[in-house]
Design a protein around this motif. Structure first.
Motif, PDB file in Angstrom:
ATOM      1  N   MET A   1      37.603  50.107  44.803  1.00  0.00           N
ATOM      2  CA  MET A   1      37.907  49.061  43.817  1.00  0.00           C
ATOM      3  C   MET A   1      37.590  49.555  42.412  1.00  0.00           C
ATOM      4  SD  MET A   1      36.961  45.172  44.438  1.00  0.00           S
ATOM      5  CE  MET A   1      36.017  44.968  45.902  1.00  0.00           C
ATOM      6  N   ASP A   2      38.456  49.221  41.500  1.00  0.00           N
ATOM      7  CA  ASP A   2      38.111  49.650  40.150  1.00  0.00           C
ATOM      8  C   ASP A   2      37.237  48.581  39.491  1.00  0.00           C
ATOM      9  OD1 ASP A   2      39.841  47.671  39.527  1.00  0.00           O
ATOM     10  OD2 ASP A   2      40.952  48.801  38.013  1.00  0.00           O
ATOM     11  N   VAL A   3      36.700  48.961  38.355  1.00  0.00           N
ATOM     12  CA  VAL A   3      35.731  48.130  37.667  1.00  0.00           C
ATOM     13  C   VAL A   3      36.260  46.715  37.427  1.00  0.00           C
ATOM     14  CG1 VAL A   3      34.626  47.857  35.432  1.00  0.00           C
ATOM     15  CG2 VAL A   3      34.501  50.038  36.628  1.00  0.00           C
ATOM     16  N   GLN A   4      37.447  46.619  36.906  1.00  0.00           N
ATOM     17  CA  GLN A   4      37.970  45.300  36.573  1.00  0.00           C
ATOM     18  C   GLN A   4      38.147  44.435  37.815  1.00  0.00           C
ATOM     19  OE1 GLN A   4      37.892  44.376  33.417  1.00  0.00           O
ATOM     20  NE2 GLN A   4      38.177  42.327  34.287  1.00  0.00           N
ATOM     21  N   ALA A   5      38.596  45.075  38.898  1.00  0.00           N
ATOM     22  CA  ALA A   5      38.787  44.303  40.132  1.00  0.00           C
ATOM     23  C   ALA A   5      37.456  43.728  40.616  1.00  0.00           C
ATOM     24  CB  ALA A   5      39.411  45.183  41.205  1.00  0.00           C
ATOM     25  N   ILE A   6      36.401  44.532  40.509  1.00  0.00           N
ATOM     26  CA  ILE A   6      35.077  44.047  40.931  1.00  0.00           C
ATOM     27  C   ILE A   6      34.660  42.851  40.078  1.00  0.00           C
ATOM     28  CG2 ILE A   6      32.611  44.624  41.008  1.00  0.00           C
ATOM     29  CD1 ILE A   6      33.426  47.478  41.745  1.00  0.00           C
ATOM     30  N   ILE A   7      34.810  43.024  38.781  1.00  0.00           N
ATOM     31  CA  ILE A   7      34.399  41.937  37.873  1.00  0.00           C
ATOM     32  C   ILE A   7      35.212  40.675  38.148  1.00  0.00           C
ATOM     33  CG2 ILE A   7      34.316  41.206  35.450  1.00  0.00           C
ATOM     34  CD1 ILE A   7      33.625  44.155  34.776  1.00  0.00           C
ATOM     35  N   ASP A   8      36.512  40.851  38.358  1.00  0.00           N
ATOM     36  CA  ASP A   8      37.355  39.677  38.625  1.00  0.00           C
ATOM     37  C   ASP A   8      36.919  38.953  39.895  1.00  0.00           C
ATOM     38  OD1 ASP A   8      38.746  40.235  36.389  1.00  0.00           O
ATOM     39  OD2 ASP A   8      40.476  41.158  37.401  1.00  0.00           O
ATOM     40  N   GLU A   9      36.632  39.732  40.912  1.00  0.00           N
ATOM     41  CA  GLU A   9      36.225  39.111  42.170  1.00  0.00           C
ATOM     42  C   GLU A   9      34.933  38.308  41.989  1.00  0.00           C
ATOM     43  OE1 GLU A   9      36.066  41.769  45.602  1.00  0.00           O
ATOM     44  OE2 GLU A   9      34.727  40.340  46.609  1.00  0.00           O
ATOM     45  N   CYS A  10      34.024  38.904  41.228  1.00  0.00           N
ATOM     46  CA  CYS A  10      32.736  38.221  41.010  1.00  0.00           C
ATOM     47  C   CYS A  10      32.919  36.950  40.187  1.00  0.00           C
ATOM     48  CB  CYS A  10      31.752  39.161  40.325  1.00  0.00           C
ATOM     49  SG  CYS A  10      31.243  40.509  41.403  1.00  0.00           S
TER      50      CYS A  10
END
Ligand code: SF4
Ligand code: SF4
Lengths: 414, 377
Positions: B1-10
């Motif tokens: 997962m890229d950084v933005q995807a992680i942040i979005d999920e959170c």
């Protein structure tokens, strides 16, 4: 004319005479306490549920902000004091005893010009966790030592590790007192004080039990006033004598068939701290409704049981840990049920007290449990013990009227 | 997962964790509710449950009013409301820790009116950091472990518990790294995202959260220029149950650089000593933690710690974000504000909210005025 005289005579006959003795005793106590300020005698501010016997044994003058708060409430001065604390940033949603006390400390305000300055503080969280936050603030304000007697919540039987922790702190408390007062702990003397305290509390218990009689010789509104000495000065001979006198008076009333109300039709339990600023009005209302508040969960908190004189510290620590507000709802329900049976009541009136969460949260469940166990109804009214800004007199009185009127019929749902 | 995807999920989890919690069951996990950062989650984790934190929800109360008065915090009220409405039926149970009077009574009310298979209670001392309370606390942790074991009918192996402790410690270390990074290179990750990533950990298994944090830390571009010209702020309080506050602050040109939230920095502060026996070590961590106003702190004054934190973070203002009726926090406010002002010359703003009646508009006006004053606009 003649009728007026007869009414006055009847009123005088019903009046509880020990009330005068008590008033004198409390005036003397407050005068002494105020006079001791700055004299080198130790003055400790202490919470109502904290062990006071050690203070008496160490010759410290105990001062109770909660008792003072009740006084400020009854004299309609507490709102003003609360506003001072609110001006300092304390939320209006915090306990009004705490706010009023902080306000009084800041301004020396209230009916007796504030409480004398403490040389140290003692807080016990068996009544709530508010008290230790409140006393932390007092400790900062007066810059004096604070002893916290920490009583973990008890569900079911008292577990061993809580009992041990409570006992260790009782020992620590003695050490603390030795240090602040410069006097040694004298066990025989402490036992003597503790014995007097227990004796006084046994007498108090007997006094309250007199209300099992119909008609009741007093109402719990009287008990709220008469409890001041057992809260503030238990452990002294004076208090033992006072309750002996009160008990004699109550027994005599029973013998002579004197009830506190001219006519007693219904009997109710009161739950929670009084609405101090409304005592007079509510008293009048209940008289009119021929309803006597015969028992309550509040004043009976100062009746201790299960004491072993050979182990004074251990007994005390157990008593103080298992007080009414520090136990689970099931144990509270047991106590209420027992009051209902012993006092033969028709229902229960619960004061949902905005100031006091440990007392009030859970009342809805307790009310249902009460109805289930006793078949009697319960009514919950909303107020605050000393902040009258939260009180809607017309609404509360109407609800009480409806409730009592309905007692005529079948049981009412809560 | 890229950084933005992680942040979005959170962020998505933070906005509404409940649909996701319901799915945990389907994935074979056994979610166990916790309410407070004093819960020894490691024990629950080691017994095979997934500790998940209930942080209320934005909703109209329909069931809880029959049990709890309106004058108690919205966390207690909305959590109970969800449980009574049957919306949390996927839970295995709940663990209550005695901190404030509301939690103390909520436990009884919850136990009496719901029928989750498990109900746990932990009675903690209020005197933390003092010799007298440590043996009691240790015993309480031991007792809690037994109650979980009794429920599952199996003992929790020390090995398993040590493994869980290790996983949670790793989680604390990673969260700490993230927080440090956001302070040292705010260009790499903003306050909102960093808080979201830490908060989201409450609703997933720690192993997974560790992986996520690890990936994120690897992926962040720490080379990005610092200093984004935003007003640095510190947030103090119990929990930020939704991203609303932090989003607003971002929109208004502020940057949250640190916090002492119970769902933030306070949660991952201090480690469990892996050299001690597990119960002793778990007890010691709780006992030595700083900064929870529901406990009496003797090792280090709460104010001292907070002042240092504010100073280190470079924050120019403090926002107290509090639950209405939350006594432990509300009592500390006047004193903390005074010391911040007098000793650090840092002004503060107090916001009290209730989840059921949260008003973004009102918050916006007050926050805007506050930020304008401190940034001298
Ligand atoms: S919260 Fe209740 S028990 Fe505590 S100080 Fe106030 S009135 Fe007393
Ligand atoms: S600490 Fe405050 S927010 Fe948390 S449950 Fe207690 S009152 Fe509610």
């Amino acid at each position: 004319m003649g009728e007026d005289n007869a009414r006055a005579a009847d009123k005088e006959r019903r009046r509880i005479k020990s009330a005068d003795t008590m008033r004198d005793m409390m005036v003397k106590y407050y005068t002494e306490a105020k006079g001791a300020e700055g004299t080198g005698r130790h003055i400790a501010w202490i919470t109502s549920g904290a062990p006071v016997e050690p203070l008496i044994a160490f010759d410290v003058i105990p001062v109770y902000p909660e008792n003072h708060g009740a006084m400020c409430g009854a004299s309609h001065m507490n709102v003003e004091l609360c506003e001072v604390a609110e001006g300092r940033g304390f939320s209006r949603d915090l306990c009004s005893y705490a706010r009023g006390d902080i306000g009084s400390a800041m301004t020396k305000g209230g009916p007796i010009g504030g409480l004398p300055r403490p040389t140290f503080l003692v807080a016990c969280n068996n009544i709530c966790n508010t008290v230790f936050k409140w006393y932390e603030e007092l400790a900062r304000f007066f810059d004096v030592p604070l002893f916290i007697y920490d009583t973990p919540f008890v569900r079911g039987d008292l577990p061993r590790h809580i009992a041990d922790y409570a006992l260790r702190q009782m020992e620590e408390y003695m050490g603390f007192l030795e240090e602040v007062t410069g006097r040694p702990y004298d066990e025989p003397h402490f036992v003597e004080v503790a014995a007097k305290s227990l004796f006084a509390s046994a007498l108090w218990k007997d006094v309250l039990a007199c209300n099992e009689h119909k008609p009741a010789p007093m109402t719990c509104f009287d008990a709220f006033i008469m409890m001041a000495p057992i809260v503030t000065l238990r452990g002294t001979q004076e208090v033992v004598d006072f309750y002996q006198g009160l008990l004699d008076e109550m027994k005599q009333r029973i013998d002579e068939g004197i009830g506190i109300l001219p006519s007693e039709r219904y009997r109710l339990i009161w739950d929670n701290i009084p609405v101090w600023y409304e005592m007079r009005n509510l008293g009048r209302l209940f008289m009119e409704l021929e309803t006597c508040l015969v028992a309550d969960t509040y004043t009976s908190a100062w009746t201790f049981e299960g004491v072993d004189v050979d182990k004074p510290l251990q007994s005390m620590s157990k008593i103080y840990t298992e007080v009414y507000l520090n136990i689970n709802l099931e144990r509270m329900a047991d106590k209420i049920e027992s009051l209902a049976t012993r006092y033969g009541v028709d229902g229960m009136l619960m004061h949902s007290n905005r100031s006091c969460k440990p007392y009030s949260l859970g009342q809805y469940d307790l009310a249902r449990e009460f109805a289930k166990r006793t078949g009697k109804p319960a009514l919950i009214i909303e107020a605050d013990h000393t902040d009258s800004r939260w009180y809607d007199r017309a609404q509360v009185e109407n609800r009480i009227r409806d409730f009592v009127e309905n007692l005529l019929g079948e049981s009412v749902s809560v | 997962m890229d950084v933005q995807a992680i942040i979005d999920e959170c962020m998505e989890l933070w906005r509404d964790p409940y649909p996701h919690l319901a799915r945990l069951r389907d994935e074979g996990q056994k979610p166990m509710a916790v309410f407070c950062s004093y819960t020894p989650e490691e024990i629950i984790h080691a017994a095979g449950f997934t500790p998940v934190r209930l942080m209320g929800s934005v909703r109209t109360i329909t069931h809880a009013d029959a049990h709890l008065q309106a004058y108690c915090c919205s966390l207690a009220r909305t959590d109970l409301d969800m449980a009574l409405a049957g919306e949390l039926d996927y839970l295995e149970g709940a663990v209550f820790v005695q901190t404030c009077d509301t939690m103390m009574r909520l436990s009884d009310i919850w136990r009496r009116n719901t029928d989750f298979p498990f109900h746990g209670d932990l009675v903690l001392p209020i005197r933390m950091g003092e010799e007298v309370s440590l043996p009691f606390l240790e015993e309480e942790v031991r007792r809690f472990r037994h109650s979980v074991e009794e429920y599952t009918g199996e003992s929790i192996w020390d090995d398993a518990l040590e493994e869980s402790i290790h996983i949670y410690n790793r989680n604390r270390r990673l969260a700490d790294r993230l927080y440090k990074l956001r302070a040292s290179s705010p260009g790499a990750i903003d306050g909102l995202s960093a808080t979201a990533v830490v908060t989201a950990g409450f609703w997933m298994r720690r192993e997974k959260h560790n992986e996520m944090l690890h990936e994120l830390l690897e992926g962040l571009d720490t080379g990005k220029a610092a200093g984004n010209g935003k007003t640095p702020l510190f947030v103090s309080g119990s929990t930020c149950t939704t991203p609303d506050l932090m989003e607003l602050l971002m929109e208004l040109g502020a940057e949250v650089v640190d916090d002492d939230l119970c769902s933030g920095h306070r949660y991952f502060d201090n480690y469990v000593d892996e050299a001690d026996t597990p119960e002793e070590a778990l007890a010691r961590r709780m006992w030595g933690r700083i900064n929870c106003p529901a406990k009496h702190q003797c090792i280090e004054d709460r104010a001292e710690h907070m002042l240092r934190q504010v100073q280190d973070s470079g924050a120019r203002g403090v926002v107290f974000f509090l639950q209405s009726f939350c006594e432990p926090h509300l009592f500390d406010v006047p004193y903390l504000r005074e010391r911040l002002q007098d000793e650090l010359d840092v002004p503060s703003l107090v916001l009290e909210t209730e989840l059921q009646s949260f008003s973004r508009g009102q918050l916006r006006t007050r926050l805007q005025a506050f930020i304008e004053t401190i940034s001298g606009v």
